[in-house]
Design an enzyme around this catalytic site. Structure first.
Site, mmCIF file in Angstrom:
data_model
loop_
_atom_site.group_PDB
_atom_site.id
_atom_site.type_symbol
_atom_site.label_atom_id
_atom_site.label_comp_id
_atom_site.label_asym_id
_atom_site.label_seq_id
_atom_site.Cartn_x
_atom_site.Cartn_y
_atom_site.Cartn_z
ATOM 1 N N HIS A 1 -5.740 -0.400 3.146
ATOM 2 C CA HIS A 1 -4.310 -0.516 3.454
ATOM 3 C C HIS A 1 -4.128 -1.158 4.810
ATOM 4 O O HIS A 1 -5.102 -1.592 5.454
ATOM 5 C CB HIS A 1 -3.615 0.837 3.329
ATOM 6 N N HIS B 1 -6.426 0.037 7.778
ATOM 7 C CA HIS B 1 -7.771 -0.562 7.856
ATOM 8 C C HIS B 1 -7.659 -2.038 8.256
ATOM 9 O O HIS B 1 -8.486 -2.556 9.014
ATOM 10 C CB HIS B 1 -8.495 -0.491 6.497
ATOM 11 N N CYS C 1 -13.236 20.483 7.703
ATOM 12 C CA CYS C 1 -12.180 19.673 7.088
ATOM 13 C C CYS C 1 -12.855 18.540 6.321
ATOM 14 O O CYS C 1 -13.537 17.701 6.922
ATOM 15 C CB CYS C 1 -11.239 19.102 8.152
ATOM 16 N N CYS D 1 -11.725 14.881 7.305
ATOM 17 C CA CYS D 1 -12.387 14.325 8.500
ATOM 18 C C CYS D 1 -13.901 14.344 8.351
ATOM 19 O O CYS D 1 -14.596 13.735 9.154
ATOM 20 C CB CYS D 1 -12.058 15.141 9.746
ATOM 21 N N CYS E 1 -5.909 21.107 10.283
ATOM 22 C CA CYS E 1 -6.530 19.934 10.906
ATOM 23 C C CYS E 1 -5.415 19.067 11.500
ATOM 24 O O CYS E 1 -4.426 18.781 10.822
ATOM 25 C CB CYS E 1 -7.307 19.153 9.837
ATOM 26 N N HIS F 1 -5.126 15.773 9.166
ATOM 27 C CA HIS F 1 -4.817 15.878 7.734
ATOM 28 C C HIS F 1 -3.809 16.958 7.394
ATOM 29 O O HIS F 1 -3.320 17.017 6.273
ATOM 30 C CB HIS F 1 -6.113 16.070 6.932
ATOM 31 N N LYS G 1 3.634 9.141 8.744
ATOM 32 C CA LYS G 1 2.240 8.806 8.500
ATOM 33 C C LYS G 1 2.184 8.105 7.139
ATOM 34 O O LYS G 1 2.913 8.490 6.227
ATOM 35 C CB LYS G 1 1.458 10.121 8.448
ATOM 36 N N LYS H 1 -0.595 8.381 0.438
ATOM 37 C CA LYS H 1 -0.383 8.143 -0.992
ATOM 38 C C LYS H 1 0.777 8.988 -1.495
ATOM 39 O O LYS H 1 1.602 8.534 -2.267
ATOM 40 C CB LYS H 1 -1.666 8.506 -1.759
HETATM 41 N N1 MSP Z 1 -15.722 6.408 7.613
HETATM 42 C C1 MSP Z 1 -15.168 6.742 8.854
HETATM 43 C C2 MSP Z 1 -15.642 5.791 9.946
HETATM 44 C C3 MSP Z 1 -17.119 5.737 10.150
HETATM 45 S S1 MSP Z 1 -17.548 4.562 11.344
HETATM 46 C C4 MSP Z 1 -19.144 4.826 11.691
HETATM 47 C C5 MSP Z 1 -13.641 6.658 8.776
HETATM 48 N N2 MSP Z 1 -13.154 5.893 7.806
HETATM 49 S S2 MSP Z 1 -11.571 5.667 7.538
HETATM 50 O O1 MSP Z 1 -11.513 4.934 6.298
HETATM 51 O O2 MSP Z 1 -10.858 6.879 7.595
HETATM 52 O O3 MSP Z 1 -11.088 4.705 8.666
HETATM 53 C C6 MSP Z 1 -10.526 5.153 9.869
HETATM 54 C C7 MSP Z 1 -10.103 3.931 10.665
HETATM 55 O O4 MSP Z 1 -9.154 3.133 9.921
HETATM 56 C C8 MSP Z 1 -9.368 4.214 11.973
HETATM 57 O O5 MSP Z 1 -10.230 4.554 13.020
HETATM 58 C C9 MSP Z 1 -8.696 2.883 12.186
HETATM 59 O O6 MSP Z 1 -9.650 1.938 12.598
HETATM 60 C C10 MSP Z 1 -8.221 2.528 10.798
HETATM 61 N N3 MSP Z 1 -6.887 3.072 10.506
HETATM 62 C C11 MSP Z 1 -6.540 3.775 9.392
HETATM 63 N N4 MSP Z 1 -5.211 4.070 9.454
HETATM 64 C C12 MSP Z 1 -4.677 3.593 10.588
HETATM 65 C C13 MSP Z 1 -3.394 3.632 11.173
HETATM 66 N N5 MSP Z 1 -2.364 4.202 10.589
HETATM 67 N N6 MSP Z 1 -3.250 3.065 12.410
HETATM 68 C C14 MSP Z 1 -4.294 2.458 13.051
HETATM 69 N N7 MSP Z 1 -5.518 2.416 12.519
HETATM 70 C C15 MSP Z 1 -5.743 2.947 11.283
HETATM 71 O O7 MSP Z 1 -12.990 7.256 9.612
#
Ligand code: MSP
Length: 512
Positions: free
Chosen positions: A18, A21, A126, A129, A144, A147, A299, A302
């Site tokens: 999304h 990412h 959690c 996380c 958490c 979440h 936030k 889904k």
């Molecule tokens: N799998 C772990 C990361 C392991 S790295 C060794 C993880 N994955 S995640 O899919 O949850 O991705 C988290 C990351 O996605 C955040 O740190 C950020 O880079 C990005 N983001 C997801 N949602 C976001 C926002 N709403 N705003 C900004 N960044 C966002 O954690």
């Protein structure tokens, strides 16, 4: 040639890609492209995090095996990054053989060096996380903080990592900019938070799981799997060759920037450097945690049905428009809120008006009065030099610091300067009164636009190339950009020589 190694987090495959990412990945891509244009040897890594309870659960709910889910979802990330023109050098998946080899090697090494021991443990976990929470870190409802769900009590006999023995060493490396292995945590406020938390004391962390079998088995105790975060962090060294390709590993390690949001800063700035120190591997140079954004104050989730996909963003603003808007709408660093309205407003102002109109006006004038050619006129680079001054002063330093919103501000200031000049030249009046002056004006706008295109290249790779062609510039834009960033010299005859063929622009950024 200097090297630059930049990473994004590897994303969990329980969710489709999304805008959250995309935010991190586009920013990393822009940084990687910027460094390539500045003649660095760049390695840009992204990938997917495929082990752990969360993925196993998601697969079960979907009636698939974990591996099937991972194969399917990692493709979705690859598709999204291909759509957004992400120029990664490698895409790593934690279910690949190279990863289990590297993880086994590292964990064994930590055991051999005495940093791993076994103990009975009971704490709140959690799954969202994939981490244990001490009660003090939960919110007022005992949930958490990310979440908003209640963690569940888990009791296991696990292997633990002696994180507690690294507090002083971490503090030294993080606080002292002159330390030869300084770990820079950006932005400053987040660095201070991390320092504050380390000072409160570090507890050893659990490194393995007995109850989760979707993971890499511990090499010294196959009844347990490696904790998913330990597995995940190691990806950053696996991808560049640890443990077998020493040459490539030495070339790129340590990472110049690990980029992520604040949700996972602790893992990257504390646990990961401690693991590396324990294994006697150099620590990353910089951990950059940008803000977390909300959508219309909420936030993205889904259940709220408000998740924006990369495809939706690209369908509305074009791929390059989406790339530019996603990372410049809110300041890069603090948290912020985004909305479709705010994105569209910025699109209309920055791209449709300031840039798009400027191009179409200039090309129309040349079409009408100079047969769609760069006018024959003595090279006058006074306007272009002023544009260069603004960009040199503000754009380049902003890019080097990943202040992407500031970089875009500086581009917009440069565009405003050109647009103001057009207003005061009033070239549409010159066709009947002063053709040589009109020639000079159009020539100046074209050269200035070329300079803008060179600076936009990291943000908008395709549209910048298009602008370059439309404005009759000679040579390949990337080669010219590299040369320009190396010596900051505009060619004597400008980028678009007199007499060069222009192209009709059409509407590059249709107003929304
Ligand atoms: N799998 C772990 C990361 C392991 S790295 C060794 C993880 N994955 S995640 O899919 O949850 O991705 C988290 C990351 O996605 C955040 O740190 C950020 O880079 C990005 N983001 C997801 N949602 C976001 C926002 N709403 N705003 C900004 N960044 C966002 O954690």
């Amino acid at each position: 040639m200097k090297k630059f190694y930049i990473t994004t987090p590897i994303y969990y495959v329980n969710d489709i890609p999304h805008i959250g990412h995309s935010y991190t990945t586009i920013a990393a891509d822009i940084a990687a492209r910027w460094k390539r244009l500045n003649n660095y040897d760049v390695f840009f890594l992204t990938g997917t995090d495929e082990h752990g309870a969360k993925i196993a659960q998601a697969a079960k709910e979907k009636g698939k095996t974990a591996q099937e889910l991972c194969d399917e979802m990692s493709e979705k990330f690859k598709e999204a990054w291909s759509l957004l023109n992400i120029s990664y050098d490698d895409f790593i998946r934690t279910t690949e053989a190279r990863q289990s080899k590297a993880v086994s090697q590292m964990v064994q090494d930590l055991l051999d060096k005495g940093f791993i021991y076994k103990k009975e443990y009971s704490a709140l976990y959690c799954v969202g996380c994939e981490r244990f929470y001490p009660e003090k870190d939960l919110d007022e409802n005992g949930c958490c903080p990310f979440h908003k769900t209640k963690p569940v009590l888990q009791s296991e006999e696990n292997y633990f990592f002696r994180l507690s023995s690294f507090a002083d060493k971490l503090l030294e490396r993080i606080s002292d900019p002159n330390h030869k292995e300084h770990i820079s945590i950006r932005p400053e406020e987040r660095k201070n938070e991390i320092i504050g938390k380390i000072k409160l004391g570090l507890e050893d962390v659990s490194f393995s799981r007995t109850a989760i079998d979707w993971g890499i088995p511990l090499p010294f105790d196959k009844s347990q799997t490696v904790y998913v975060w330990v597995d995940a962090l190691i990806n950053y060294i696996t991808a560049i060759g640890y443990p077998s390709n020493q040459e490539q590993f030495n070339k790129y390690w340590p990472a110049d920037i690990h980029l992520m949001a604040k949700d996972i800063l602790w893992f990257h700035s504390v646990i990961w450097p401690a693991m590396l120190m324990a294994a006697q591997i150099p620590t990353p140079k910089q951990v950059y945690s940008h803000g977390f954004f909300t959508l219309n104050g909420n936030k993205m989730s889904k259940s709220l049905g408000n998740v924006i996909s990369p495809a939706q963003l690209a369908a509305k603003y074009g791929v390059d428009g989406a790339r530019y808007l996603a990372v410049t709408l809110i300041p890069f660093g603090p948290d912020g809120d985004i909305s479709w309205d705010a994105l569209t407003k910025k699109y209309n102002i920055d791209l449709a008006n300031n840039l798009g109109n400027l191009i179409s006006r200039t090309i129309k004038l040349a079409e009408k009065n100079f047969d769609l050619k760069v006018p024959q006129t003595p090279a006058d680079l006074s306007l272009t030099n002023k544009v260069a001054e603004i960009l040199n002063e503000n754009f380049a330093p902003a890019m080097d610091n990943l202040y992407l919103h500031k970089a875009s501000e500086s581009l917009q200031n440069a565009l405003t300067l050109i647009n103001r000049r057009i207003e005061s030249d009033a070239p549409w009046k010159l066709a009947n009164t002063d053709l040589p002056k009109l020639a000079n004006c159009i020539y100046s706008y074209l050269q200035s636009l070329n300079l803008i295109a060179i600076h936009l290249l990291a943000f908008m790779p395709e549209l910048s190339k298009k602008i370059w062609l439309i404005t009759g510039a000679s040579g390949d834009i990337e080669t010219c950009a590299k040369k320009y960033f190396a010596d900051k010299q505009i060619p004597k005859e400008g980028f678009s020589p007199s007499g060069a063929q222009l192209q009709t622009a059409g509407i590059l950024f249709p107003r929304i």
